[in-house]
Design a protein around this motif. Structure first.
Motif, PDB file in Angstrom:
ATOM      1  N   GLY A 162       0.788  -1.222   0.000  1.00  0.00           N
ATOM      2  CA  GLY A 162       0.000   0.000   0.000  1.00  0.00           C
ATOM      3  C   GLY A 162       0.819   1.270   0.000  1.00  0.00           C
ATOM      4  N   GLU A 163       2.129   1.156  -0.131  1.00  0.00           N
ATOM      5  CA  GLU A 163       2.991   2.336  -0.125  1.00  0.00           C
ATOM      6  C   GLU A 163       3.897   2.340  -1.349  1.00  0.00           C
ATOM      7  N   GLU A 164       4.382   3.534  -1.707  1.00  0.00           N
ATOM      8  CA  GLU A 164       5.348   3.702  -2.791  1.00  0.00           C
ATOM      9  C   GLU A 164       6.463   4.626  -2.304  1.00  0.00           C
ATOM     10  N   PRO A 165       7.677   4.433  -2.781  1.00  0.00           N
ATOM     11  CA  PRO A 165       8.770   5.332  -2.395  1.00  0.00           C
ATOM     12  C   PRO A 165       8.417   6.784  -2.693  1.00  0.00           C
ATOM     13  N   GLN A 166       8.726   7.674  -1.759  1.00  0.00           N
ATOM     14  CA  GLN A 166       8.374   9.083  -1.890  1.00  0.00           C
ATOM     15  C   GLN A 166       9.580  10.005  -2.050  1.00  0.00           C
ATOM     16  N   ILE A 167      10.738   9.525  -1.641  1.00  0.00           N
ATOM     17  CA  ILE A 167      11.913  10.396  -1.607  1.00  0.00           C
ATOM     18  C   ILE A 167      12.581  10.445  -2.978  1.00  0.00           C
ATOM     19  N   LYS A 168      12.852  11.661  -3.429  1.00  0.00           N
ATOM     20  CA  LYS A 168      13.590  11.869  -4.668  1.00  0.00           C
ATOM     21  C   LYS A 168      15.019  12.246  -4.312  1.00  0.00           C
ATOM     22  N   GLY A 169      15.947  11.638  -4.967  1.00  0.00           N
ATOM     23  CA  GLY A 169      17.337  11.939  -4.679  1.00  0.00           C
ATOM     24  C   GLY A 169      18.221  11.557  -5.833  1.00  0.00           C
ATOM     25  N   GLY A 170      19.503  11.829  -5.667  1.00  0.00           N
ATOM     26  CA  GLY A 170      20.424  11.526  -6.746  1.00  0.00           C
ATOM     27  C   GLY A 170      20.192  12.446  -7.932  1.00  0.00           C
ATOM     28  N   LEU A 171      20.719  12.046  -9.057  1.00  0.00           N
ATOM     29  CA  LEU A 171      20.611  12.855 -10.265  1.00  0.00           C
ATOM     30  C   LEU A 171      19.375  12.451 -11.045  1.00  0.00           C
ATOM     31  N   ILE A 172      18.505  13.416 -11.311  1.00  0.00           N
ATOM     32  CA  ILE A 172      17.341  13.184 -12.167  1.00  0.00           C
ATOM     33  C   ILE A 172      17.671  13.839 -13.501  1.00  0.00           C
ATOM     34  N   PRO A 173      18.091  13.044 -14.491  1.00  0.00           N
ATOM     35  CA  PRO A 173      18.640  13.597 -15.739  1.00  0.00           C
ATOM     36  C   PRO A 173      17.746  14.662 -16.376  1.00  0.00           C
ATOM     37  N   GLY A 174      18.345  15.813 -16.642  1.00  0.00           N
ATOM     38  CA  GLY A 174      17.664  16.887 -17.356  1.00  0.00           C
ATOM     39  C   GLY A 174      16.728  17.735 -16.530  1.00  0.00           C
ATOM     40  N   ALA A 175      16.490  17.350 -15.283  1.00  0.00           N
ATOM     41  CA  ALA A 175      15.476  18.033 -14.476  1.00  0.00           C
ATOM     42  C   ALA A 175      16.042  19.261 -13.771  1.00  0.00           C
ATOM     43  N   LEU A 176      15.171  20.242 -13.558  1.00  0.00           N
ATOM     44  CA  LEU A 176      15.503  21.386 -12.716  1.00  0.00           C
ATOM     45  C   LEU A 176      15.283  20.998 -11.263  1.00  0.00           C
ATOM     46  N   SER A 177      16.119  21.513 -10.389  1.00  0.00           N
ATOM     47  CA  SER A 177      15.967  21.234  -8.970  1.00  0.00           C
ATOM     48  C   SER A 177      14.772  21.997  -8.405  1.00  0.00           C
ATOM     49  N   LYS A 178      14.078  21.356  -7.479  1.00  0.00           N
ATOM     50  CA  LYS A 178      12.953  22.001  -6.790  1.00  0.00           C
ATOM     51  C   LYS A 178      13.376  22.637  -5.471  1.00  0.00           C
ATOM     52  N   VAL A 179      14.637  22.466  -5.116  1.00  0.00           N
ATOM     53  CA  VAL A 179      15.141  23.041  -3.866  1.00  0.00           C
ATOM     54  C   VAL A 179      15.227  24.560  -4.012  1.00  0.00           C
ATOM     55  N   PRO A 180      14.681  25.324  -3.058  1.00  0.00           N
ATOM     56  CA  PRO A 180      14.747  26.789  -3.150  1.00  0.00           C
ATOM     57  C   PRO A 180      16.181  27.279  -3.327  1.00  0.00           C
ATOM     58  N   TYR A 181      16.367  28.186  -4.276  1.00  0.00           N
ATOM     59  CA  TYR A 181      17.641  28.840  -4.591  1.00  0.00           C
ATOM     60  C   TYR A 181      18.689  27.894  -5.192  1.00  0.00           C
ATOM     61  N   ALA A 182      18.288  26.687  -5.539  1.00  0.00           N
ATOM     62  CA  ALA A 182      19.214  25.773  -6.201  1.00  0.00           C
ATOM     63  C   ALA A 182      19.371  26.116  -7.683  1.00  0.00           C
ATOM     64  N   GLU A 183      18.428  26.850  -8.226  1.00  0.00           N
ATOM     65  CA  GLU A 183      18.487  27.299  -9.614  1.00  0.00           C
ATOM     66  C   GLU A 183      18.449  28.826  -9.635  1.00  0.00           C
ATOM     67  N   PRO A 184      19.058  29.461 -10.635  1.00  0.00           N
ATOM     68  CA  PRO A 184      18.938  30.916 -10.748  1.00  0.00           C
ATOM     69  C   PRO A 184      17.479  31.306 -10.953  1.00  0.00           C
ATOM     70  N   THR A 185      17.158  32.522 -10.595  1.00  0.00           N
ATOM     71  CA  THR A 185      15.764  32.963 -10.601  1.00  0.00           C
ATOM     72  C   THR A 185      15.092  32.755 -11.952  1.00  0.00           C
ATOM     73  N   TRP A 186      15.817  32.977 -13.054  1.00  0.00           N
ATOM     74  CA  TRP A 186      15.183  32.884 -14.371  1.00  0.00           C
ATOM     75  C   TRP A 186      14.748  31.460 -14.702  1.00  0.00           C
ATOM     76  N   LEU A 187      15.251  30.478 -13.964  1.00  0.00           N
ATOM     77  CA  LEU A 187      14.838  29.090 -14.168  1.00  0.00           C
ATOM     78  C   LEU A 187      13.851  28.620 -13.103  1.00  0.00           C
ATOM     79  N   THR A 188      13.477  29.513 -12.205  1.00  0.00           N
ATOM     80  CA  THR A 188      12.577  29.158 -11.115  1.00  0.00           C
ATOM     81  C   THR A 188      11.135  29.447 -11.510  1.00  0.00           C
ATOM     82  N   GLU A 189      10.278  28.471 -11.300  1.00  0.00           N
ATOM     83  CA  GLU A 189       8.874  28.592 -11.716  1.00  0.00           C
ATOM     84  C   GLU A 189       8.213  29.813 -11.071  1.00  0.00           C
ATOM     85  N   GLY A 190       7.521  30.573 -11.902  1.00  0.00           N
ATOM     86  CA  GLY A 190       6.801  31.737 -11.423  1.00  0.00           C
ATOM     87  C   GLY A 190       7.576  33.033 -11.490  1.00  0.00           C
TER      88      GLY A 190
END
Length: 526
Positions: A86-114
């Motif tokens: 009844g459960e699925e892994p929830q933690i994201k880690g390591g390298l997610i190829p091609g993806a932008l990081s969701k961690v605050p300030y991990a990407e420059p502002t121009w790549l941050t959603e919004g």
């Protein structure tokens, strides 16, 4: 789905396996049988005897000790026997190829959603996505393997950067300051960017995405010497010289580096001892002297050399051959960068290899330094951002004194300064880059030298504070070359490179002030 993910267990079933003879644990809803592994664990079997871990959920304990990538290593992945029902892994880690990081300030502002930016167009965003995918697929994995071994980047990676419809253009524009003529007719990154629209923001994107490899020596080994060694040829070489040399450099078949610094003279360019004298017939230079700390020098085929001549200071292109020898220099990072001590022992070079006017080498070098320092600013701020991301993740998962690290005011204060620094540096960098895009090359040399010098000096001083704060946040892991703090240790060990290369901090700060004083109106008074 893998076989070890098809079987499901209730938490009650897992809890029954809580002895040394049958020991199971849960990590992020994954069930692992560590019965045979417990005595092989590098930390000893005792790590599995903590209260609640045998037969229980070890997620918090695991991520307090290990990076996510450990779960993906074959020797550990095979310990997984199933998932919690009844459960699925929830933690994201390591390298997610091609993806932008969701961690605050991990990407420059121009790549941050919004968030919006006036500087970046759709071609910049497409280029960033293509570069992110390329770096994650080819450069990051190799850098993590080669950096500790001191191995230079493989020819296969360099070939991918230099040629082929899908990738052509990563290498070409890195050398193109002041001139884009050699880009004409090329298909850059599969047509994402037209050669005529390629600007300094595109180059900024390329530099910052390459920086994400996380290996400073390897990153410099990606023909960084070419970035500063080839532009003088492009901008000051004769048509014949460029026709012969440039294609083989841009195709990564041969390597070029900049050879200015000496044991006698670093930031003091006029203190060089290497000499070039003409033969009696005036057809050749005879070059004698040594150069030190030359990036890529160990594997370079060409050297852009600063020499003392009868007329002053002259820059000459030297091809590796008789009289040219190189020895490796051990630095804070490994030998992936090919840092070298170069000796020129009465090397005979055609006068046609002179770059610019005889005696006019200072103009060649000063114009080159502006771009070199700007590139280093691009790299430095992205490296600091990687440190911010590592710290943000760590303080969110690590507990001390019974609380997450981010609950401690002293830790939050360090993060506040890190984030403030990296955001201010990026903003100043983008402002200068915008001016570069709207100034002629000559205007850049006269108007922006001080600003770029100030930014680099300011940025590298702040980088050393960021490195020190990050080590304090990670504790002992911040000085350990493997495991949770490996990127922090590497950054702390190599951060001073930027503070020295391209001009020492104090020299650049003084340059900025002197340029400002030359522009002071003579009639201004308090």
């Amino acid at each position: 789905m893998a076989a070890n993910e098809t079987k499901r267990f209730t938490r009650e079933e897992v809890a029954k396996h809580n002895t040394v003879d049958s020991l199971w644990v849960i990590i992020d809803s994954r069930v692992f049988d560590v019965t045979r592994f417990q005595n092989l664990h590098p930390g000893g079997a005792s790590v599995f005897t903590d209260e609640g871990i045998p037969g229980g959920d070890a997620t918090e304990a695991f991520f307090g000790l290990h990076r996510y990538e450990v779960l993906e290593r074959p020797q550990y992945a095979r310990l997984q026997i199933g998932l919690v029902q009844g459960e699925e892994p929830q933690i994201k880690g390591g390298l997610i190829p091609g993806a932008l990081s969701k961690v605050p300030y991990a990407e420059p502002t121009w790549l941050t959603e919004g968030f919006k930016s006036p500087y970046y167009k759709e071609s910049h965003r497409k280029l960033q996505r293509a570069m992110r995918e390329f770096v994650d697929a080819y450069i990051f994995p190799e850098s993590q393997e080669f950096e500790p071994q001191g191995k230079r980047p493989s020819q296969s990676v360099l070939d991918k950067m230099a040629g082929g419809t899908a990738h052509q253009g990563i290498q070409h524009p890195r050398h193109a300051y002041g001139s884009r003529k050699h880009l004409k007719g090329l298909t850059l990154m599969g047509g994402i960017v037209a050669p005529e629209e390629f600007d300094y923001f595109h180059e900024l994107v390329v530099s910052q995405e390459l920086t994400r490899c996380g290996g400073r020596g390897y990153g410099d080994g990606l023909l960084s010497g070419c970035v500063i060694g080839l532009p003088p040829v492009l901008n000051f070489g004769s048509p014949e010289l460029k026709a012969r040399v440039v294609p083989e450099i841009l195709s990564a078949k041969k390597v070029i580096c900049l050879a200015i610094s000496e044991a006698y003279a670093g930031s003091d360019v006029f203190g060089l001892h290497t000499t070039a004298t003409k033969t009696e017939d005036g057809r050749h230079w005879i070059i004698t002297g040594t150069k030190k700390w030359i990036t890529n020098g160990m594997f370079s085929d060409y050297f852009t050399v600063g020499c003392k001549t009868e007329d002053g200071f002259t820059v000459i292109l030297v091809e590796r051959g008789e009289g040219v020898s190189t020895k490796p220099i051990k630095t804070s990072y490994g030998s992936s960068a090919g840092t070298a001590f170069v000796t020129f022992d009465h090397v005979k070079v055609p006068v046609e290899n002179t770059l610019g006017e005889e005696g006019g080498g200072i103009f060649v070098m000063l114009s080159n330094f502006n771009h070199e320092r700007w590139v280093m600013c691009c790299i430095n701020v992205r490296s600091q951002r990687l440190v911010v991301e590592e710290c943000m993740k760590w303080v969110n998962q690590r507990k001390a004194f019974g609380r997450p690290l981010h609950s401690l005011a002293v830790v939050r204060a360090k993060l506040a300064l890190m984030i403030s620094r990296v955001e201010s540096y990026q903003a100043w960098l983008e402002s200068i880059t915008y001016q570069m895009c709207n100034m002629s090359y000559k205007e850049q040399a006269s108007r922006l030298a001080g600003q770029i010098a100030f930014l680099k000096s300011h940025m590298t001083r702040g980088a050393q504070l960021t490195a020190a704060d990050a080590v304090q946040i990670f504790g002992g892991r911040g000085i350990t070359q493997t495991g949770m703090g490996k990127f922090i240790e590497h950054y702390h060990r190599t951060v001073t490179f930027d503070a020295l290369l391209g001009g020492a901090e104090d020299v650049l700060a003084d340059l900025g002030v002197r340029q400002a004083m030359r522009s002071m109106p003579p009639d201004e008074r308090l």
